[in-house]
Design an enzyme around this catalytic site. Structure first.
Site, PDB file in Angstrom:
ATOM      1  N   SER A   1      -7.597   6.906   3.055  1.00  0.00           N
ATOM      2  CA  SER A   1      -8.384   7.843   3.855  1.00  0.00           C
ATOM      3  C   SER A   1      -8.527   7.445   5.324  1.00  0.00           C
ATOM      4  O   SER A   1      -8.116   8.179   6.218  1.00  0.00           O
ATOM      5  CB  SER A   1      -9.750   7.994   3.196  1.00  0.00           C
TER       6      SER A   1
ATOM      7  N   ASP B   1     -13.072  -5.005   2.774  1.00  0.00           N
ATOM      8  CA  ASP B   1     -13.271  -5.381   1.369  1.00  0.00           C
ATOM      9  C   ASP B   1     -14.008  -6.697   1.108  1.00  0.00           C
ATOM     10  O   ASP B   1     -14.972  -6.729   0.382  1.00  0.00           O
ATOM     11  CB  ASP B   1     -11.910  -5.480   0.664  1.00  0.00           C
TER      12      ASP B   1
ATOM     13  N   TYR C   1       0.841  -1.215   0.000  1.00  0.00           N
ATOM     14  CA  TYR C   1       0.000   0.000   0.000  1.00  0.00           C
ATOM     15  C   TYR C   1       0.869   1.257   0.000  1.00  0.00           C
ATOM     16  O   TYR C   1       1.081   1.873   1.043  1.00  0.00           O
ATOM     17  CB  TYR C   1      -0.902   0.017   1.234  1.00  0.00           C
TER      18      TYR C   1
ATOM     19  N   GLN D   1     -14.252   6.122   2.091  1.00  0.00           N
ATOM     20  CA  GLN D   1     -14.120   5.111   3.158  1.00  0.00           C
ATOM     21  C   GLN D   1     -14.825   5.617   4.419  1.00  0.00           C
ATOM     22  O   GLN D   1     -15.257   6.780   4.463  1.00  0.00           O
ATOM     23  CB  GLN D   1     -12.631   4.866   3.455  1.00  0.00           C
TER      24      GLN D   1
ATOM     25  N   TYR E   1       0.522  -0.249  -7.897  1.00  0.00           N
ATOM     26  CA  TYR E   1      -0.681  -0.611  -7.155  1.00  0.00           C
ATOM     27  C   TYR E   1      -1.806  -0.762  -8.161  1.00  0.00           C
ATOM     28  O   TYR E   1      -1.901  -0.004  -9.124  1.00  0.00           O
ATOM     29  CB  TYR E   1      -1.041   0.468  -6.113  1.00  0.00           C
TER      30      TYR E   1
ATOM     31  N   TRP F   1     -10.750  -9.923   5.680  1.00  0.00           N
ATOM     32  CA  TRP F   1     -11.864  -9.432   6.509  1.00  0.00           C
ATOM     33  C   TRP F   1     -12.864 -10.551   6.819  1.00  0.00           C
ATOM     34  O   TRP F   1     -13.991 -10.281   7.200  1.00  0.00           O
ATOM     35  CB  TRP F   1     -12.567  -8.266   5.797  1.00  0.00           C
TER      36      TRP F   1
ATOM     37  N   GLU G   1      -0.689  -6.151   9.377  1.00  0.00           N
ATOM     38  CA  GLU G   1      -1.934  -5.590   8.841  1.00  0.00           C
ATOM     39  C   GLU G   1      -3.118  -6.097   9.661  1.00  0.00           C
ATOM     40  O   GLU G   1      -4.006  -5.353  10.039  1.00  0.00           O
ATOM     41  CB  GLU G   1      -2.114  -6.002   7.367  1.00  0.00           C
TER      42      GLU G   1
HETATM   43  C1  9WN Z   1      -8.445  -1.284  -1.150  1.00  0.00           C
HETATM   44  C2  9WN Z   1      -5.107   0.302   3.135  1.00  0.00           C
HETATM   45  C3  9WN Z   1      -6.438  -0.345   2.774  1.00  0.00           C
HETATM   46  C4  9WN Z   1      -7.446  -0.271   3.922  1.00  0.00           C
HETATM   47  C5  9WN Z   1      -8.668  -1.140   3.697  1.00  0.00           C
HETATM   48  C6  9WN Z   1      -8.183  -2.554   3.381  1.00  0.00           C
HETATM   49  C7  9WN Z   1      -7.268  -2.534   2.157  1.00  0.00           C
HETATM   50  C8  9WN Z   1      -7.377  -1.885  -0.224  1.00  0.00           C
HETATM   51  C9  9WN Z   1      -6.815  -3.142  -0.830  1.00  0.00           C
HETATM   52  O1  9WN Z   1      -6.150  -1.701   2.416  1.00  0.00           O
HETATM   53  O2  9WN Z   1      -8.005  -2.092   1.033  1.00  0.00           O
HETATM   54  O3  9WN Z   1      -8.782  -0.021  -0.714  1.00  0.00           O
HETATM   55  O4  9WN Z   1      -6.011  -3.013  -1.766  1.00  0.00           O
HETATM   56  O5  9WN Z   1      -7.161  -4.251  -0.428  1.00  0.00           O
HETATM   57  O6  9WN Z   1      -9.256  -3.403   3.182  1.00  0.00           O
HETATM   58  O7  9WN Z   1      -9.469  -1.130   4.839  1.00  0.00           O
HETATM   59  O8  9WN Z   1      -7.859   1.060   4.102  1.00  0.00           O
HETATM   60  O9  9WN Z   1      -4.652  -0.176   4.369  1.00  0.00           O
END
Ligand code: 9WN
Length: 434
Positions: free
Chosen positions: A38, A171, A33, A111, A85, A357, A400
């Protein structure tokens, strides 16, 4: 955990937050990430407020710089120097959207609205004239953000809707299985795409390809309408999510407090929060489950899957309080002094201990549950959850998320929200114990 262990944990958490700082905001983790998210930023600000106050302010400022002219706060603000990404900035195409900010690439979804809660916490870490100036700066952007949710996303006039599973922040929650399965999509309804996440992480800990097809399909549909559907009632994924709505109640109450602190009203926010809290109770409570359940607004029926978002309803301080469901259904191990909150109860048929999740323990869910318990006067249970989470991260680090059965880390390591919320939970523990 003794004081020395707690202080070592905070030092380790601080190092993670500093490493993930990208000059104006904090990425959730190295690797998977690389941009600003947000609700992650709100949670990061809550922890940084105790140690790098200026960064906590900058984090929220940066996010609101990317606010759309219709008030929406996008769920991703892209760092233009990083490309790996999916979906990328180009996939979102925000630059083609009239409401998107000029010169900043963002996603087109949002979000959970936890930002006013974070702004209030940032102020409380520095409750002086400087802190008030920061609140005064954020007041109008926060008002416009909440106005977007109340005006654009409250199609039935009562509850706010999410239009994509990513908007829930959870998600691949099993709560979305039925609404996603009901989408009528053929092979031509999913544009070609290539996932990046499964090349970086174990696919067994990520959403499935079938789920991604549906995420991409919904994204594509919304993108064609610049994320502002002309007839939102015909959008095929519309859910009244408990967590999202309860977060908005708490945030709207905090926005009322912020307005009062800077001498600019606050009554309107408080009244609107009360109305939304009453709607959550009236529309989403299930006697059978002893829990508030998400509601599928397309099929117009409750989604009978208990997810931890249901206990986060406590944030709204509802009349029906899911404390028994939390104690008996969610806490694991049930009677322990240091329990954790899995995202799905461990005995539920859809529980999967390490799949994102669908079972793992998450810092933001734990923190929001603790915050909700405190708002409802359940301090003892809140203290148990605090101990449980700190015990977990002491053993497993700042992952995470975590497998509730083995207490092993899942997903990427050195994760910002786990680090940041640890800093806040240690500070809360210290103030609770005097
Ligand atoms: C899609 C960044 C984000 C969190 C979300 C989590 C995950 C993204 C992904 O990562 O989502 O937005 O690529 O899976 O589900 O809660 O904000 O940590």
């Amino acid at each position: 955990m003794d004081d020395r262990a707690a202080s070592e944990l905070v030092d380790r958490a601080g190092a993670v937050l500093d490493d993930n700082w990208i000059g104006h905001s904090t990425k959730p983790s190295p690797g998977l990430y690389p941009h600003q998210w947000s609700w992650d930023s709100a949670f990061t600000a809550i922890g940084n407020a105790h140690r790098r106050w200026d960064r906590a302010c900058d984090e929220l400022r940066r996010l609101f710089e990317a606010q759309w002219s219709n008030g929406m706060v996008p769920h991703i603000v892209f760092d233009p120097t990083v490309r790996d990404y999916f979906p990328s900035a180009a996939d979102w195409g925000s630059n083609d959207c009239p409401a998107a900010p000029a010169g900043i690439a963002t996603s087109g979804l949002c979000q959970p609205p936890v930002h006013a809660i974070a702004a209030r916490r940032v102020y409380e870490a520095r409750p002086d004239a400087t802190g008030r100036r920061f609140l005064a700066e954020l007041l109008e952007p926060l008002r416009r953000w909440h106005a977007y949710l109340f005006d654009v996303r409250r199609i039935d006039g009562e509850l706010v809707e999410i239009w994509h599973p990513w908007e829930s922040g959870m998600d691949n929650s099993p709560a979305w299985d039925a609404p996603l399965a009901a989408l009528a999509i053929g092979p031509d309804d999913v544009p070609p795409y290539r996932r990046v996440d499964t090349s970086l992480m174990d696919p067994a800990e990520r959403p499935t390809d079938a789920e991604y097809d549906r995420y991409v399909h919904l994204l594509d549909r919304l993108r064609r309408e610049h994320y502002t559907p002309a007839r939102p009632a015909t959008h095929p994924f519309r859910v009244h999510d408990v967590l999202f709505n309860a977060a908005l109640v708490a945030a709207e109450r905090d926005l009322g407090r912020i307005a009062a602190l800077v001498g600019d009203g606050g009554d309107r926010e408080r009244a609107r929060a009360d109305d939304l809290a009453a709607a959550i109770d009236r529309r989403l409570w299930s006697d059978e489950h002893g829990l508030h359940l998400d509601h599928d607004a397309v099929a117009d029926h409750p989604i009978p899957v208990p997810i931890a978002g249901g206990v986060v309803a406590l944030l709204a301080e509802p009349e029906h309080r899911p404390v028994a469901a939390l104690r008996e259904g969610f806490l694991h191990p049930a009677g322990s002094d240091t329990p954790v909150v899995p995202s799905v109860p461990v005995h539920h048929e859809l529980f999967e201990p390490a799949r994102y999740w669908r079972g793992p323990v998450w810092a933001p869910i734990t923190w929001l549950t603790i915050e909700g318990l405190e708002r409802c006067g359940e301090e003892q249970l809140a203290a148990r959850l605090r101990r449980g989470f700190l015990d977990l991260v002491e053993g497993a680090g700042f992952a995470e998320c975590y497998d509730p059965l083995t207490r092993e880390p899942c997903g990427p390591d050195r994760f910002s929200w786990s680090a940041s919320l640890t800093v806040d939970l240690v500070a809360a523990r210290e103030s609770a114990e005097g």
